[in-house]
Design a protein around this motif. Structure first.
Motif, PDB file in Angstrom:
ATOM      1  N   ASP A 159     -61.989  26.029 -10.853  1.00 50.75           N
ATOM      2  CA  ASP A 159     -61.583  25.489 -12.152  1.00 50.75           C
ATOM      3  C   ASP A 159     -62.796  25.084 -12.983  1.00 50.75           C
ATOM      4  OD1 ASP A 159     -58.809  25.769 -11.792  1.00 50.75           O
ATOM      5  OD2 ASP A 159     -58.683  23.862 -10.710  1.00 50.75           O
ATOM      6  N   VAL A 160     -63.947  24.946 -12.354  1.00 50.64           N
ATOM      7  CA  VAL A 160     -65.190  24.736 -13.092  1.00 50.64           C
ATOM      8  C   VAL A 160     -65.598  26.087 -13.672  1.00 50.64           C
ATOM      9  CG1 VAL A 160     -67.604  24.018 -12.965  1.00 50.64           C
ATOM     10  CG2 VAL A 160     -65.867  22.859 -11.555  1.00 50.64           C
ATOM     11  N   PRO A 161     -65.707  26.215 -14.983  1.00 53.21           N
ATOM     12  CA  PRO A 161     -65.976  27.524 -15.587  1.00 53.21           C
ATOM     13  C   PRO A 161     -67.234  28.176 -15.012  1.00 53.21           C
ATOM     14  CG  PRO A 161     -65.383  25.927 -17.277  1.00 53.21           C
ATOM     15  CD  PRO A 161     -65.547  25.155 -16.004  1.00 53.21           C
ATOM     16  N   GLY A 162     -67.093  29.441 -14.660  1.00 51.55           N
ATOM     17  CA  GLY A 162     -68.248  30.188 -14.178  1.00 51.55           C
ATOM     18  C   GLY A 162     -68.576  29.995 -12.715  1.00 51.55           C
ATOM     19  N   VAL A 163     -67.723  29.303 -11.959  1.00 53.86           N
ATOM     20  CA  VAL A 163     -67.938  29.143 -10.517  1.00 53.86           C
ATOM     21  C   VAL A 163     -66.943  30.030  -9.775  1.00 53.86           C
ATOM     22  CG1 VAL A 163     -67.918  27.555  -8.557  1.00 53.86           C
ATOM     23  CG2 VAL A 163     -68.837  26.805 -10.766  1.00 53.86           C
ATOM     24  N   LEU A 164     -67.457  30.896  -8.912  1.00 54.54           N
ATOM     25  CA  LEU A 164     -66.658  31.848  -8.162  1.00 54.54           C
ATOM     26  C   LEU A 164     -66.760  31.536  -6.671  1.00 54.54           C
ATOM     27  CD1 LEU A 164     -68.015  35.131  -9.855  1.00 54.54           C
ATOM     28  CD2 LEU A 164     -66.323  33.520 -10.757  1.00 54.54           C
ATOM     29  N   VAL A 165     -65.726  31.933  -5.914  1.00 59.14           N
ATOM     30  CA  VAL A 165     -65.733  31.750  -4.466  1.00 59.14           C
ATOM     31  C   VAL A 165     -65.248  33.024  -3.793  1.00 59.14           C
ATOM     32  CG1 VAL A 165     -64.718  30.507  -2.505  1.00 59.14           C
ATOM     33  CG2 VAL A 165     -65.411  29.247  -4.551  1.00 59.14           C
ATOM     34  N   GLY A 166     -65.935  33.402  -2.719  1.00 60.27           N
ATOM     35  CA  GLY A 166     -65.520  34.550  -1.920  1.00 60.27           C
ATOM     36  C   GLY A 166     -65.715  34.286  -0.442  1.00 60.27           C
ATOM     37  N   HIS A 167     -64.937  34.966   0.387  1.00 60.51           N
ATOM     38  CA  HIS A 167     -65.023  34.816   1.839  1.00 60.51           C
ATOM     39  C   HIS A 167     -65.241  36.163   2.509  1.00 60.51           C
ATOM     40  CE1 HIS A 167     -63.368  30.765   1.475  1.00 60.51           C
ATOM     41  NE2 HIS A 167     -62.229  31.213   0.986  1.00 60.51           N
ATOM     42  N   ALA A 168     -65.935  36.128   3.636  1.00 61.14           N
ATOM     43  CA  ALA A 168     -65.911  37.211   4.624  1.00 61.14           C
ATOM     44  C   ALA A 168     -65.453  36.571   5.924  1.00 61.14           C
ATOM     45  CB  ALA A 168     -67.280  37.840   4.780  1.00 61.14           C
ATOM     46  N   THR A 169     -64.383  37.086   6.510  1.00 59.39           N
ATOM     47  CA  THR A 169     -63.721  36.451   7.643  1.00 59.39           C
ATOM     48  C   THR A 169     -63.703  37.381   8.849  1.00 59.39           C
ATOM     49  OG1 THR A 169     -62.305  35.182   6.142  1.00 59.39           O
ATOM     50  CG2 THR A 169     -61.532  35.430   8.405  1.00 59.39           C
ATOM     51  N   VAL A 170     -64.005  36.805  10.017  1.00 61.28           N
ATOM     52  CA  VAL A 170     -63.971  37.560  11.269  1.00 61.28           C
ATOM     53  C   VAL A 170     -63.041  36.840  12.240  1.00 61.28           C
ATOM     54  CG1 VAL A 170     -65.298  38.449  13.216  1.00 61.28           C
ATOM     55  CG2 VAL A 170     -66.339  38.362  10.938  1.00 61.28           C
ATOM     56  N   HIS A 171     -61.957  37.501  12.641  1.00 59.57           N
ATOM     57  CA  HIS A 171     -61.047  36.985  13.668  1.00 59.57           C
ATOM     58  C   HIS A 171     -60.854  38.063  14.733  1.00 59.57           C
ATOM     59  CE1 HIS A 171     -59.885  33.171  11.929  1.00 59.57           C
ATOM     60  NE2 HIS A 171     -59.473  33.728  10.807  1.00 59.57           N
ATOM     61  N   THR A 172     -61.332  37.798  15.952  1.00 62.35           N
ATOM     62  CA  THR A 172     -61.056  38.646  17.108  1.00 62.35           C
ATOM     63  C   THR A 172     -60.666  37.713  18.255  1.00 62.35           C
ATOM     64  OG1 THR A 172     -63.295  38.632  18.062  1.00 62.35           O
ATOM     65  CG2 THR A 172     -62.848  40.244  16.310  1.00 62.35           C
ATOM     66  N   ASP A 173     -60.516  38.272  19.467  1.00 63.72           N
ATOM     67  CA  ASP A 173     -60.145  37.399  20.572  1.00 63.72           C
ATOM     68  C   ASP A 173     -61.245  36.409  20.937  1.00 63.72           C
ATOM     69  OD1 ASP A 173     -61.807  39.404  21.554  1.00 63.72           O
ATOM     70  OD2 ASP A 173     -60.827  39.471  23.515  1.00 63.72           O
ATOM     71  N   ARG A 174     -62.510  36.747  20.615  1.00 59.07           N
ATOM     72  CA  ARG A 174     -63.635  35.883  20.989  1.00 59.07           C
ATOM     73  C   ARG A 174     -64.432  35.369  19.792  1.00 59.07           C
ATOM     74  NH1 ARG A 174     -64.025  35.867  26.415  1.00 59.07           N
ATOM     75  NH2 ARG A 174     -65.805  34.457  26.187  1.00 59.07           N
ATOM     76  N   LEU A 175     -64.096  35.818  18.606  1.00 55.55           N
ATOM     77  CA  LEU A 175     -64.828  35.397  17.405  1.00 55.55           C
ATOM     78  C   LEU A 175     -63.859  34.882  16.349  1.00 55.55           C
ATOM     79  CD1 LEU A 175     -67.357  38.353  16.964  1.00 55.55           C
ATOM     80  CD2 LEU A 175     -67.888  36.050  17.780  1.00 55.55           C
ATOM     81  N   HIS A 176     -64.118  33.695  15.862  1.00 52.35           N
ATOM     82  CA  HIS A 176     -63.440  33.138  14.692  1.00 52.35           C
ATOM     83  C   HIS A 176     -64.548  32.527  13.838  1.00 52.35           C
ATOM     84  CE1 HIS A 176     -59.494  33.753  16.498  1.00 52.35           C
ATOM     85  NE2 HIS A 176     -59.967  33.207  17.608  1.00 52.35           N
ATOM     86  N   THR A 177     -65.020  33.294  12.864  1.00 46.78           N
ATOM     87  CA  THR A 177     -66.221  32.892  12.142  1.00 46.78           C
ATOM     88  C   THR A 177     -66.266  33.611  10.799  1.00 46.78           C
ATOM     89  OG1 THR A 177     -68.612  32.552  12.426  1.00 46.78           O
ATOM     90  CG2 THR A 177     -67.711  34.685  13.155  1.00 46.78           C
ATOM     91  N   GLY A 178     -67.303  33.360  10.016  1.00 45.04           N
ATOM     92  CA  GLY A 178     -67.394  34.038   8.732  1.00 45.04           C
ATOM     93  C   GLY A 178     -68.394  33.397   7.790  1.00 45.04           C
TER      94      GLY A 178
END
Length: 342
Positions: A28-47
């Motif tokens: 909601d702050v003009p000009g501020v963007l957010v993005g994710h890269a997500t990793v979910h496997t049986d042994r990894l939950h990270t990003g």
């Protein structure tokens, strides 16, 4: 039984002194963007989670910023130059503790490859972290250039995905599954109104408190409460009010204060950091006009922390370790019993 995840507003808690922004997110702050890269496997939950000031680039190399350290048990890359110069020169990335250095190198490579940076010989990437080792094989250090580029490419305006995503994929907070949370407020500063927004990566211990009502994990989840590893929190606050670095440091300190409102115990091994930055232009306001900004920032951070828990989904590691999502029906019932909701 309700299964859909929720945000603080959905369980009947109001915004406090100042109204929420349109999406109730840092975007909601003009000009501020957010993005994710997500990793979910049986042994990894990270990003990786990227907070991207859209105007930052060859034509605007830095923005005023500040850092507050609640407890310095962390690996915040770029901290000393951020504190010394009162500026950010890159997007702010959040990630997993042992991947922070690979992510920082990838962010540096991303920036140096941008048009207008061909002759750049010094640059300060800012990358924060918390430890997702309870749910993820953290020693494998699986994150790098691919995930950084994906998170930055995904950065967008509008609603922000929360909970078990991006840098919050494997984190634990207050005995429950934690993660990414965000919130915003509209706040008067002098004669004008501005936005202030927060995004958090929650991974700390204590007893969850919502609107003053305790929500102990031992009472609400089956089996043992999830255990934090590293016991930390990263907070990023953005505003379009034209605050200078000194004023932003005051905002950042209050952002760390807000952790106590949700029940943080500020443990010895906690790395609790807040970065505040401004995308605004013009002369900074008088200090006497900042009290609403301080209060709105604390409210936004507190709500973002709660949203990170309410939005998170149960995650299981192949070893059998489990971080349970907080049961929303129990939250609603406790709030109603305490008279915290209408």
């Amino acid at each position: 039984m309700t299964t859909a995840r929720a945000r603080l507003a959905d369980v009947g808690i109001g915004p406090g002194a100042y109204p929420r922004g349109r999406h109730n997110t840092i975007t909601d702050v003009p000009g501020v963007l957010v993005g994710h890269a997500t990793v979910h496997t049986d042994r990894l939950h990270t990003g990786v989670t990227a907070i991207v000031p859209e105007a930052l680039g060859a034509q605007r190399r830095w923005m005023p910023a500040a850092l507050a350290v609640g407890n310095g048990f962390g690996k915040l890359v770029g901290a000393t130059q951020l504190q010394e110069l009162g500026a950010i020169e890159t997007p702010i990335l959040l990630t997993s503790t042992l991947s922070v250095y690979r992510v920082a190198d990838a962010l540096l490579g991303h920036m140096l490859a941008r048009p207008g940076y061909e002759d750049t010989t010094t640059l300060n990437p800012v990358v924060g972290e918390t430890n997702d080792g309870f749910l993820s094989d953290i020693r494998s250090r699986p994150l790098g250039e691919e995930h950084v580029e994906a998170a930055i490419a995904a950065a967008a305006k509008g609603p922000v995905e929360e909970g078990s995503v991006g840098a919050g994929s494997g984190t634990v907070a207050l005995g429950f599954k934690g993660g990414i949370g965000t919130s915003s407020r509209r706040v008067p500063v002098g004669d004008a109104e501005f936005a202030v927004g927060a995004i958090v990566q929650s991974n700390f211990s204590g007893t969850l408190t919502i609107a003053g009502v305790p929500m102990p994990a031992r009472d609400l989840v089956p089996g043992p409460a999830a255990e934090t590893v590293g016991n930390s929190c990263m907070i990023v606050v953005a505003t379009d009010a034209p605050l200078d670095a000194r004023q932003l440091a005051r905002v950042a300190r209050r952002a760390v204060f807000a952790m106590r409102g949700v029940g943080a115990d500020y443990a010895q091994g906690s790395g609790d950091y807040a970065i505040a930055f401004s995308v605004g232009a013009g002369s900074p306001p008088q200090d006497a006009e900042l009290t609403p900004m301080f209060r709105a920032a604390m409210d936004a951070v507190e709500e973002a922390l709660i949203n990170s828990v309410l939005a998170a989904t149960t995650q299981v590691h192949a070893s059998g370790r489990v971080a349970h999502a907080i049961p929303l029906d129990a939250v609603r019932a406790r709030l109603a019993a305490a008279g915290a909701t209408a």
